[in-house]
Design a protein around this motif. Structure first.
Motif, PDB file in Angstrom:
ATOM      1  N   GLU A   5      62.068  40.817  77.687  1.00  0.00           N
ATOM      2  CA  GLU A   5      61.583  39.863  76.706  1.00  0.00           C
ATOM      3  C   GLU A   5      62.342  38.544  76.841  1.00  0.00           C
ATOM      4  N   ARG A   6      61.612  37.429  76.829  1.00  0.00           N
ATOM      5  CA  ARG A   6      62.248  36.115  76.922  1.00  0.00           C
ATOM      6  C   ARG A   6      62.987  35.813  75.624  1.00  0.00           C
ATOM      7  N   THR A   7      64.287  35.520  75.735  1.00  0.00           N
ATOM      8  CA  THR A   7      65.098  35.252  74.546  1.00  0.00           C
ATOM      9  C   THR A   7      65.583  33.811  74.476  1.00  0.00           C
ATOM     10  N   GLY A   8      65.419  33.044  75.552  1.00  0.00           N
ATOM     11  CA  GLY A   8      65.905  31.670  75.565  1.00  0.00           C
ATOM     12  C   GLY A   8      67.365  31.564  75.952  1.00  0.00           C
ATOM     13  N   PHE A   9      67.956  32.649  76.469  1.00  0.00           N
ATOM     14  CA  PHE A   9      69.377  32.650  76.812  1.00  0.00           C
ATOM     15  C   PHE A   9      69.711  31.583  77.853  1.00  0.00           C
ATOM     16  N   ILE A  10      68.899  31.463  78.895  1.00  0.00           N
ATOM     17  CA  ILE A  10      69.166  30.479  79.948  1.00  0.00           C
ATOM     18  C   ILE A  10      69.144  29.072  79.363  1.00  0.00           C
ATOM     19  N   ASP A  11      68.150  28.763  78.545  1.00  0.00           N
ATOM     20  CA  ASP A  11      68.070  27.442  77.914  1.00  0.00           C
ATOM     21  C   ASP A  11      69.268  27.189  77.011  1.00  0.00           C
ATOM     22  N   GLU A  12      69.671  28.207  76.265  1.00  0.00           N
ATOM     23  CA  GLU A  12      70.816  28.090  75.359  1.00  0.00           C
ATOM     24  C   GLU A  12      72.111  27.816  76.124  1.00  0.00           C
ATOM     25  N   MET A  13      72.352  28.562  77.185  1.00  0.00           N
ATOM     26  CA  MET A  13      73.568  28.372  77.982  1.00  0.00           C
ATOM     27  C   MET A  13      73.534  27.037  78.724  1.00  0.00           C
ATOM     28  N   THR A  14      72.356  26.646  79.216  1.00  0.00           N
ATOM     29  CA  THR A  14      72.220  25.347  79.883  1.00  0.00           C
ATOM     30  C   THR A  14      72.621  24.228  78.932  1.00  0.00           C
ATOM     31  N   GLU A  15      72.195  24.316  77.697  1.00  0.00           N
ATOM     32  CA  GLU A  15      72.544  23.304  76.693  1.00  0.00           C
ATOM     33  C   GLU A  15      74.052  23.284  76.430  1.00  0.00           C
ATOM     34  N   LEU A  16      74.695  24.445  76.403  1.00  0.00           N
ATOM     35  CA  LEU A  16      76.150  24.485  76.226  1.00  0.00           C
ATOM     36  C   LEU A  16      76.863  23.788  77.382  1.00  0.00           C
ATOM     37  N   ALA A  36      75.683  48.937  89.598  1.00  0.00           N
ATOM     38  CA  ALA A  36      74.225  48.866  89.688  1.00  0.00           C
ATOM     39  C   ALA A  36      73.845  48.648  91.153  1.00  0.00           C
ATOM     40  N   PRO A  37      72.669  49.090  91.572  1.00  0.00           N
ATOM     41  CA  PRO A  37      72.284  48.986  92.981  1.00  0.00           C
ATOM     42  C   PRO A  37      72.018  47.556  93.448  1.00  0.00           C
ATOM     43  N   HIS A  38      71.717  46.629  92.533  1.00  0.00           N
ATOM     44  CA  HIS A  38      71.471  45.244  92.934  1.00  0.00           C
ATOM     45  C   HIS A  38      71.853  44.305  91.793  1.00  0.00           C
ATOM     46  N   TRP A  39      72.062  43.044  92.164  1.00  0.00           N
ATOM     47  CA  TRP A  39      72.441  42.047  91.172  1.00  0.00           C
ATOM     48  C   TRP A  39      71.208  41.552  90.433  1.00  0.00           C
ATOM     49  N   LYS A  40      71.379  41.255  89.163  1.00  0.00           N
ATOM     50  CA  LYS A  40      70.343  40.565  88.406  1.00  0.00           C
ATOM     51  C   LYS A  40      70.425  39.092  88.801  1.00  0.00           C
ATOM     52  N   SER A  41      69.373  38.317  88.584  1.00  0.00           N
ATOM     53  CA  SER A  41      69.337  36.932  89.075  1.00  0.00           C
ATOM     54  C   SER A  41      69.553  35.883  87.988  1.00  0.00           C
ATOM     55  N   GLY A  42      69.770  36.283  86.746  1.00  0.00           N
ATOM     56  CA  GLY A  42      69.930  35.317  85.661  1.00  0.00           C
ATOM     57  C   GLY A  42      71.053  34.328  85.878  1.00  0.00           C
ATOM     58  N   PHE A  43      72.180  34.790  86.432  1.00  0.00           N
ATOM     59  CA  PHE A  43      73.313  33.882  86.668  1.00  0.00           C
ATOM     60  C   PHE A  43      72.930  32.763  87.630  1.00  0.00           C
ATOM     61  N   TYR A  44      72.090  33.075  88.622  1.00  0.00           N
ATOM     62  CA  TYR A  44      71.639  32.075  89.589  1.00  0.00           C
ATOM     63  C   TYR A  44      70.715  31.067  88.905  1.00  0.00           C
ATOM     64  N   HIS A  45      69.780  31.554  88.129  1.00  0.00           N
ATOM     65  CA  HIS A  45      68.842  30.663  87.438  1.00  0.00           C
ATOM     66  C   HIS A  45      69.581  29.770  86.441  1.00  0.00           C
ATOM     67  N   LEU A  46      70.593  30.314  85.790  1.00  0.00           N
ATOM     68  CA  LEU A  46      71.399  29.527  84.857  1.00  0.00           C
ATOM     69  C   LEU A  46      72.134  28.407  85.583  1.00  0.00           C
ATOM     70  N   ALA A  47      72.780  28.718  86.690  1.00  0.00           N
ATOM     71  CA  ALA A  47      73.525  27.700  87.449  1.00  0.00           C
ATOM     72  C   ALA A  47      72.588  26.599  87.939  1.00  0.00           C
ATOM     73  N   ARG A  48      71.401  26.973  88.418  1.00  0.00           N
ATOM     74  CA  ARG A  48      70.424  25.980  88.888  1.00  0.00           C
ATOM     75  C   ARG A  48      69.955  25.090  87.735  1.00  0.00           C
ATOM     76  N   ALA A  49      69.622  25.700  86.605  1.00  0.00           N
ATOM     77  CA  ALA A  49      69.117  24.940  85.464  1.00  0.00           C
ATOM     78  C   ALA A  49      70.174  23.998  84.914  1.00  0.00           C
TER      79      ALA A  49
END
Length: 66
Positions: A5-16, A36-49
């Motif tokens: 579910e989209r929570t807006g976490f990336i947008d929130e952290m980008t603003e910080l 875990a067998p693989h990395w999630k990609s949220g950290f990458y999307h956050l850094a880019r944004a």
């Protein structure tokens, strides 16, 4: 927390990042404290944004070093 579910976490952290001259955020790439067998990609999307660099590191648990 439903991670599909989209929570807006990336947008929130980008603003910080934008509001603060100095802001550091550490994220476990697996998205959990367990292995875990693989990395999630949220950290990458956050850094880019936010336009901030990624710095990779590791924790050596047996030696208790970062």
């Amino acid at each position: 927390m439903n991670r599909r579910e989209r929570t807006g976490f990336i947008d929130e952290m980008t603003e910080l990042f934008r509001r603060n001259d100095e802001f550091r955020l550490a994220i476990a790439p697996e998205g959990t404290r367990g292995r875990a067998p693989h990395w999630k990609s949220g950290f990458y999307h956050l850094a880019r944004a936010a336009g901030v660099p990624l710095v990779l590191g590791f924790i050596d648990y047996p030696r208790r070093e970062v």
